[in-house]
Design an enzyme around this catalytic site. Structure first.
Site, PDB file in Angstrom:
ATOM      1  N   ASP A  63       0.875  -1.171   0.000  1.00 32.21           N
ATOM      2  CA  ASP A  63       0.000   0.000   0.000  1.00 32.21           C
ATOM      3  C   ASP A  63       0.914   1.222   0.000  1.00 32.21           C
ATOM      4  OD1 ASP A  63      -1.593   2.178   0.613  1.00 32.21           O
ATOM      5  OD2 ASP A  63      -2.810   1.098   2.080  1.00 32.21           O
ATOM      6  N   ASN A  90       2.594   4.162 -11.126  1.00 31.41           N
ATOM      7  CA  ASN A  90       1.308   4.170 -11.831  1.00 31.41           C
ATOM      8  C   ASN A  90       0.087   4.088 -10.912  1.00 31.41           C
ATOM      9  OD1 ASN A  90      -0.514   3.356 -14.264  1.00 31.41           O
ATOM     10  ND2 ASN A  90      -0.650   1.573 -12.907  1.00 31.41           N
ATOM     11  N   TYR A 156      -8.679  14.380  -7.074  1.00 35.41           N
ATOM     12  CA  TYR A 156      -7.873  13.723  -8.108  1.00 35.41           C
ATOM     13  C   TYR A 156      -7.066  14.760  -8.907  1.00 35.41           C
ATOM     14  CZ  TYR A 156      -6.870  10.678 -12.155  1.00 35.41           C
ATOM     15  OH  TYR A 156      -6.252   9.960 -13.153  1.00 35.41           O
ATOM     16  N   LYS A 160      -3.027  14.955  -8.982  1.00 37.21           N
ATOM     17  CA  LYS A 160      -2.259  14.778 -10.223  1.00 37.21           C
ATOM     18  C   LYS A 160      -1.483  16.051 -10.581  1.00 37.21           C
ATOM     19  CE  LYS A 160      -3.158  10.467 -11.431  1.00 37.21           C
ATOM     20  NZ  LYS A 160      -2.124   9.442 -11.382  1.00 37.21           N
TER      21      LYS A 160
HETATM   22  P1  NAP Z   1      -7.217   1.124 -12.124  1.00 40.22           P
HETATM   23  O1  NAP Z   1      -7.613   0.065 -13.080  1.00 40.22           O
HETATM   24  O2  NAP Z   1      -8.187   1.601 -11.122  1.00 40.22           O
HETATM   25  O3  NAP Z   1      -5.844   0.652 -11.406  1.00 40.22           O
HETATM   26  C1  NAP Z   1      -5.287   1.397 -10.373  1.00 40.22           C
HETATM   27  C2  NAP Z   1      -4.069   0.663  -9.872  1.00 40.22           C
HETATM   28  O4  NAP Z   1      -3.532   1.379  -8.748  1.00 40.22           O
HETATM   29  C3  NAP Z   1      -4.408  -0.737  -9.386  1.00 40.22           C
HETATM   30  O5  NAP Z   1      -3.339  -1.618  -9.693  1.00 40.22           O
HETATM   31  C4  NAP Z   1      -4.520  -0.545  -7.881  1.00 40.22           C
HETATM   32  O6  NAP Z   1      -4.284  -1.766  -7.232  1.00 40.22           O
HETATM   33  C5  NAP Z   1      -3.411   0.484  -7.649  1.00 40.22           C
HETATM   34  N1  NAP Z   1      -3.537   1.199  -6.388  1.00 40.22           N
HETATM   35  C6  NAP Z   1      -4.531   2.046  -6.014  1.00 40.22           C
HETATM   36  N2  NAP Z   1      -4.314   2.484  -4.762  1.00 40.22           N
HETATM   37  C7  NAP Z   1      -3.147   1.930  -4.338  1.00 40.22           C
HETATM   38  C8  NAP Z   1      -2.402   1.987  -3.135  1.00 40.22           C
HETATM   39  N3  NAP Z   1      -2.827   2.712  -2.084  1.00 40.22           N
HETATM   40  N4  NAP Z   1      -1.263   1.288  -3.045  1.00 40.22           N
HETATM   41  C9  NAP Z   1      -0.833   0.535  -4.088  1.00 40.22           C
HETATM   42  N5  NAP Z   1      -1.494   0.436  -5.264  1.00 40.22           N
HETATM   43  C10 NAP Z   1      -2.652   1.121  -5.369  1.00 40.22           C
HETATM   44  O7  NAP Z   1      -6.762   2.445 -12.879  1.00 40.22           O
HETATM   45  P2  NAP Z   1      -6.045   2.713 -14.273  1.00 40.22           P
HETATM   46  O8  NAP Z   1      -7.036   3.377 -15.122  1.00 40.22           O
HETATM   47  O9  NAP Z   1      -5.308   1.524 -14.758  1.00 40.22           O
HETATM   48  O10 NAP Z   1      -5.029   3.849 -13.794  1.00 40.22           O
HETATM   49  C11 NAP Z   1      -3.626   3.695 -13.742  1.00 40.22           C
HETATM   50  C12 NAP Z   1      -3.024   5.092 -13.652  1.00 40.22           C
HETATM   51  O11 NAP Z   1      -3.379   5.835 -14.821  1.00 40.22           O
HETATM   52  C13 NAP Z   1      -3.531   5.899 -12.464  1.00 40.22           C
HETATM   53  O12 NAP Z   1      -2.483   6.656 -11.913  1.00 40.22           O
HETATM   54  C14 NAP Z   1      -4.563   6.830 -13.096  1.00 40.22           C
HETATM   55  O13 NAP Z   1      -4.738   8.007 -12.351  1.00 40.22           O
HETATM   56  C15 NAP Z   1      -3.929   7.076 -14.442  1.00 40.22           C
HETATM   57  N6  NAP Z   1      -4.887   7.521 -15.469  1.00 40.22           N
HETATM   58  C16 NAP Z   1      -5.890   6.696 -15.888  1.00 40.22           C
HETATM   59  C17 NAP Z   1      -6.761   7.146 -16.873  1.00 40.22           C
HETATM   60  C18 NAP Z   1      -7.874   6.298 -17.409  1.00 40.22           C
HETATM   61  O14 NAP Z   1      -8.651   6.789 -18.239  1.00 40.22           O
HETATM   62  N7  NAP Z   1      -8.013   5.033 -17.013  1.00 40.22           N
HETATM   63  C19 NAP Z   1      -6.621   8.438 -17.410  1.00 40.22           C
HETATM   64  C20 NAP Z   1      -5.584   9.237 -16.945  1.00 40.22           C
HETATM   65  C21 NAP Z   1      -4.711   8.767 -15.983  1.00 40.22           C
HETATM   66  P3  NAP Z   1      -4.954  -2.200  -5.840  1.00 40.22           P
HETATM   67  O15 NAP Z   1      -6.346  -1.697  -5.821  1.00 40.22           O
HETATM   68  O16 NAP Z   1      -4.822  -3.691  -5.858  1.00 40.22           O
HETATM   69  O17 NAP Z   1      -4.093  -1.597  -4.789  1.00 40.22           O
END
Ligand code: NAP
Length: 256
Positions: A63, A90, A156, A160
């Protein structure tokens, strides 16, 4: 194709979504991959799939809001692989979604603890260890939300925006050291995060149809390209997958 044979990568937030897709692509490029997040089972499943395909992998539960867990993660990865060449910072969370004036202060603070302080924790623990390597690369996964406010996303967006400043701060403080630092904006990608956004009904992003979202493989491949050394002219700044010409440079279809 980018060849990362002999390199080691740590993907924090690698249990699902963009991070899990990136883990698979980094392994295909030849890197040893450490996958970290809170959910042990999901991390193990990503790491096992890499192992079954003949790659080297490691799953670590962590975490990122807890600095001791992050220190232990870095020690595990260094111990298993002999060092960390590439960090994909990430992990992130969109919640809480809601108006600033109605936000629960604890929920709001928890978002900052993940998206900003958690990302700092990873940099703080990983970068000193990475400086032992010949060409260390840090990629902080950012968002368009770092520079564009969206109704209901104050935590958020603030987190960011802070992370984008951490990227610039790290680049400044390590200038001339050989460390390559990027912020990476992956576009609007089909992951669990977008499921939560659609369910909220808040702001225009929630109304983008799922079919119009990018597949996770696009940012995954882009991350490998960023790490591989052909994009170092973009280092020190926020790199957006949607910027003109960059998809082509990264070897993706010009139009998503
Ligand atoms: P996601 O599917 O919700 O995955 C988020 C990841 O972060 C998961 O592996 C989660 O794993 C991990 N995580 C969350 N809180 C955590 C903590 N306290 N400690 C360790 N790990 C943690 O999201 P995603 O869309 O793939 O996003 C990945 C990145 O891209 C993020 O930084 C997000 O802000 C960025 N992003 C995404 C989008 C989009 O459209 N999807 C757009 C812009 C930016 P656990 O829950 O198992 O801990």
């Amino acid at each position: 194709m980018t060849d990362l044979t002999g390199k080691t990568v740590l993907i924090v937030g690698g249990s699902r979504g963009i991070g899990a897709a990136a883990a698979r692509r980094f392994a295909e490029a030849g890197a040893a991959v450490a996958v970290a997040a809170r959910s042990a089972e999901a991390c193990e499943s990503v790491a096992d799939a890499i192992g079954s395909a003949g790659g080297r992998s490691l799953a670590v539960t962590c975490d990122i809001t807890k600095y001791r867990e992050v220190e232990a993660l870095i020690a595990r990865a260094v111990d298993a692989f002999g060092g960390i060449d590439i960090l994909v910072n990430n992990a992130g969370a969109i919640e809480p979604i809601g108006l600033l004036t109605k936000a629960d202060p604890e929920d709001w603070a928890r978002s900052i603890a993940i998206n900003l302080t958690g990302a700092f924790n990873v940099l703080r623990a990983a970068v000193p260890a990475m400086m032992e390597r010949p060409r260390p690369v840090v990629i902080n996964v950012s968002s368009g939300a770092a520079s564009t406010p969206r109704e209901g996303w104050s935590a958020y967006c603030a987190g960011k925006a802070g992370l984008a400043m951490l990227t610039r701060s790290l680049a400044l403080e390590t200038e001339g050291s050989g460390l390559v630092v990027f912020g990476f904006r992956p576009g609007i990608v089909d992951t669990d995060m977008q499921v939560a956004i659609r369910a909220s009904g808040m702001n225009p992003v929630s109304r983008i149809p799922r079919r119009d979202l990018l597949p996770v493989d696009d940012p995954a491949r882009f991350l490998v390209w960023l790490a591989g050394g052909e994009a170092d002219d973009l280092a020190g700044q926020e790199v957006d997958i949607r910027a003109p010409g960059l998809r082509e440079r990264a070897g993706l279809d010009p139009r998503p």
